[in-house]
Design an enzyme around this catalytic site. Structure first.
Site, mmCIF file in Angstrom:
data_model
loop_
_atom_site.group_PDB
_atom_site.id
_atom_site.type_symbol
_atom_site.label_atom_id
_atom_site.label_comp_id
_atom_site.label_asym_id
_atom_site.label_seq_id
_atom_site.Cartn_x
_atom_site.Cartn_y
_atom_site.Cartn_z
ATOM 1 N N HIS A 111 1.674 -0.965 11.196
ATOM 2 C CA HIS A 111 2.835 -1.680 11.732
ATOM 3 C C HIS A 111 3.292 -1.123 13.075
ATOM 4 O O HIS A 111 4.480 -1.109 13.396
ATOM 5 C CB HIS A 111 3.983 -1.687 10.717
ATOM 6 C CG HIS A 111 3.608 -2.311 9.411
ATOM 7 N ND1 HIS A 111 3.304 -3.650 9.291
ATOM 8 C CD2 HIS A 111 3.436 -1.770 8.178
ATOM 9 C CE1 HIS A 111 2.972 -3.908 8.031
ATOM 10 N NE2 HIS A 111 3.042 -2.787 7.342
ATOM 11 N N GLN A 124 1.801 -9.185 11.677
ATOM 12 C CA GLN A 124 2.313 -8.202 10.721
ATOM 13 C C GLN A 124 1.669 -6.829 10.905
ATOM 14 O O GLN A 124 2.288 -5.797 10.656
ATOM 15 C CB GLN A 124 2.073 -8.702 9.294
ATOM 16 C CG GLN A 124 2.773 -7.892 8.215
ATOM 17 C CD GLN A 124 1.992 -7.870 6.920
ATOM 18 O OE1 GLN A 124 0.885 -7.354 6.871
ATOM 19 N NE2 GLN A 124 2.570 -8.438 5.875
ATOM 20 N N GLN A 132 0.836 -1.194 0.000
ATOM 21 C CA GLN A 132 0.000 0.000 0.000
ATOM 22 C C GLN A 132 0.870 1.241 0.000
ATOM 23 O O GLN A 132 1.965 1.260 0.552
ATOM 24 C CB GLN A 132 -0.926 0.023 1.218
ATOM 25 C CG GLN A 132 -1.982 1.115 1.141
ATOM 26 C CD GLN A 132 -2.931 1.088 2.321
ATOM 27 O OE1 GLN A 132 -2.834 0.223 3.178
ATOM 28 N NE2 GLN A 132 -3.852 2.032 2.379
ATOM 29 N N SER A 175 4.730 -5.545 3.016
ATOM 30 C CA SER A 175 3.518 -5.314 3.801
ATOM 31 C C SER A 175 2.319 -5.996 3.141
ATOM 32 O O SER A 175 2.240 -7.223 3.093
ATOM 33 C CB SER A 175 3.290 -3.811 3.975
ATOM 34 O OG SER A 175 2.223 -3.551 4.856
ATOM 35 N N LEU A 176 1.389 -5.220 2.598
ATOM 36 C CA LEU A 176 0.223 -5.794 1.932
ATOM 37 C C LEU A 176 0.629 -6.727 0.798
ATOM 38 O O LEU A 176 -0.055 -7.714 0.499
ATOM 39 C CB LEU A 176 -0.668 -4.676 1.399
ATOM 40 C CG LEU A 176 -1.927 -5.091 0.638
ATOM 41 C CD1 LEU A 176 -2.892 -5.831 1.547
ATOM 42 C CD2 LEU A 176 -2.596 -3.875 0.016
ATOM 43 N N ARG A 207 -9.091 -6.943 6.317
ATOM 44 C CA ARG A 207 -7.895 -6.290 6.869
ATOM 45 C C ARG A 207 -7.982 -4.779 6.683
ATOM 46 O O ARG A 207 -7.712 -3.996 7.602
ATOM 47 C CB ARG A 207 -6.650 -6.842 6.171
ATOM 48 C CG ARG A 207 -5.307 -6.278 6.652
ATOM 49 C CD ARG A 207 -4.196 -6.903 5.807
ATOM 50 N NE ARG A 207 -2.847 -6.595 6.260
ATOM 51 C CZ ARG A 207 -2.098 -5.603 5.801
ATOM 52 N NH1 ARG A 207 -2.597 -4.782 4.881
ATOM 53 N NH2 ARG A 207 -0.864 -5.413 6.249
#
Length: 373
Positions: free
Chosen positions: A275, A324, A76, A165-166, A190
């Protein structure tokens, strides 16, 4: 490309050290799955009964994996109005958008192509948009690569993947850990959970250009001296690097960055402090969704953002995906893992060259290419 629904795994006897192989058709042939926490070097094992055979999958199955070609997926913050246009030229890619619309309940492609940007930047929309677009562009990019001389051989040789990440969800889908539809449902949930957590407290993320992680940590400490506990900041990504935290803390970081010799700061187009513990309220919702989702052992290693290691046990992967949300992204260690293990070629799939730039910055001799679509 190898089928996502079939995987050859070692069959390990708990009483004997002999190893044989058997073919597991995860969609149709597994009659019983049970998880056993065996005290064997701290490993987690998955016991899978297939007919009269039992195969035990060690979570460290990929520990000594060999790699040559890697697919890398962005996360993202990479979204932009107009993404997905080129992918419509590939029939199978266009079909993914149609399938996504049925799951999401709105025309995702229209938002991707026409915006507005403010709507696309919202976490609820941008996470599914990036997931679908990365999934779509990965398929389109595969076709672009396939058309090149020797392209099919490269596709067949991809033996490790990871995502920022994503992007880890796209990497897991590419590796066959879950279906496109299940991945999209997870990403939708999410995004909604993270947006709700972000709405509850004013927070943000900012990229610091021109400082190493040690200096960025000092910058965080200086900013934290000027704000209340609720607005404190921390490093969310050690490579870029990115700072995440309360809005007042982020503003303090931006004000002090020049005095620490930072070249510039860039506020990320995300809803909140990802995060970090600001995302704690989202964890339980994602855990519940993961618990009801079928995950399979990936067909190739997928390097985790949380610990920069590949995992084979589906239950462990679920726990890591939940962690995560509140854990710093170990992207520097992830890239080092690929480079130190002798990766020959990396491909960033989709528009933009952010990840390719990161890899080259860490190793100027690295062979990395962007496959756009």
């Amino acid at each position: 490309m190898a089928s996502f629904s079939s995987l050859v795994l070692p069959s390990i006897s708990l009483r004997r050290s002999s190893i044989s192989t058997c073919n597991l058709g995860f969609r149709n042939e597994i009659s019983r799955i049970s998880l056993e926490n065996l005290d064997r070097g701290g490993g987690v094992f998955m016991s899978v009964a297939v007919g009269s055979q039992t195969t035990v999958v060690d979570d460290a199955l990929f520990k000594d994996y060999k790699l040559s070609h890697a697919f890398l997926f962005p996360g993202q913050g990479a979204q932009a109005v107009g993404m997905g246009v080129e992918a419509q030229k590939v029939t199978v890619a266009a079909e993914l958008y149609k399938r996504a619309n049925d799951i999401l309940g709105f025309d995702l492609l229209d938002v991707c192509i026409n915006g507005p940007k403010e709507e696309l930047d919202s976490t609820v929309l941008s996470q599914p948009a990036i997931y679908v677009t990365r999934e779509v562009t990965s398929l389109a990019a595969v076709e672009v690569l396939r058309a090149r001389d020797g392209g099919q051989a490269i596709i067949d040789s991809v033996d490790v993947t990871c995502g920022l990440s994503l992007g880890e969800y796209t990497a897991l889908a590419f590796a066959g850990a879950f279906s496109f539809e299940d991945g999209l449902k997870l990403v939708k949930l999410r995004g909604e959970a993270m947006q709700d957590a972000a709405d509850a407290t004013k927070s943000a993320m900012v990229s610091i250009i021109g400082l190493d992680s040690e200096k960025v940590q000092q910058l965080c400490e200086a900013a934290n001296q000027e704000v209340d506990k609720a607005d404190k900041v921390q490093i969310a990504n050690f490579l870029c690097p990115v700072i995440s935290g309360g809005l007042k803390g982020i503003e303090a970081v931006e004000a002090k960055a020049k005095s620490f010799k930072a070249r510039m700061t860039v506020r990320l187009a995300v809803a909140g402090a990802f995060h970090t513990t600001f995302m704690d309220p989202a964890v339980s919702r994602l855990e519940a969704a993961l618990a009801s989702t079928e995950l399979r052992t990936p067909r190739i290693p997928v390097i985790s953002n949380v610990d920069a290691q590949p995992h084979a046990d589906p239950d462990t992967i679920k726990k890591i995906l939940a962690r995560q949300l509140t854990s710093p992204v170990q992207w520097e260690t992830t890239v080092k893992t690929l480079l130190n293990n002798g990766v020959e070629k990396c491909y960033e799939l989709g528009p933009g060259k952010v990840i390719a730039g990161i890899v080259k910055r860490m190793d100027k001799s690295a062979d990395v290419d962007n496959i756009g679509a």
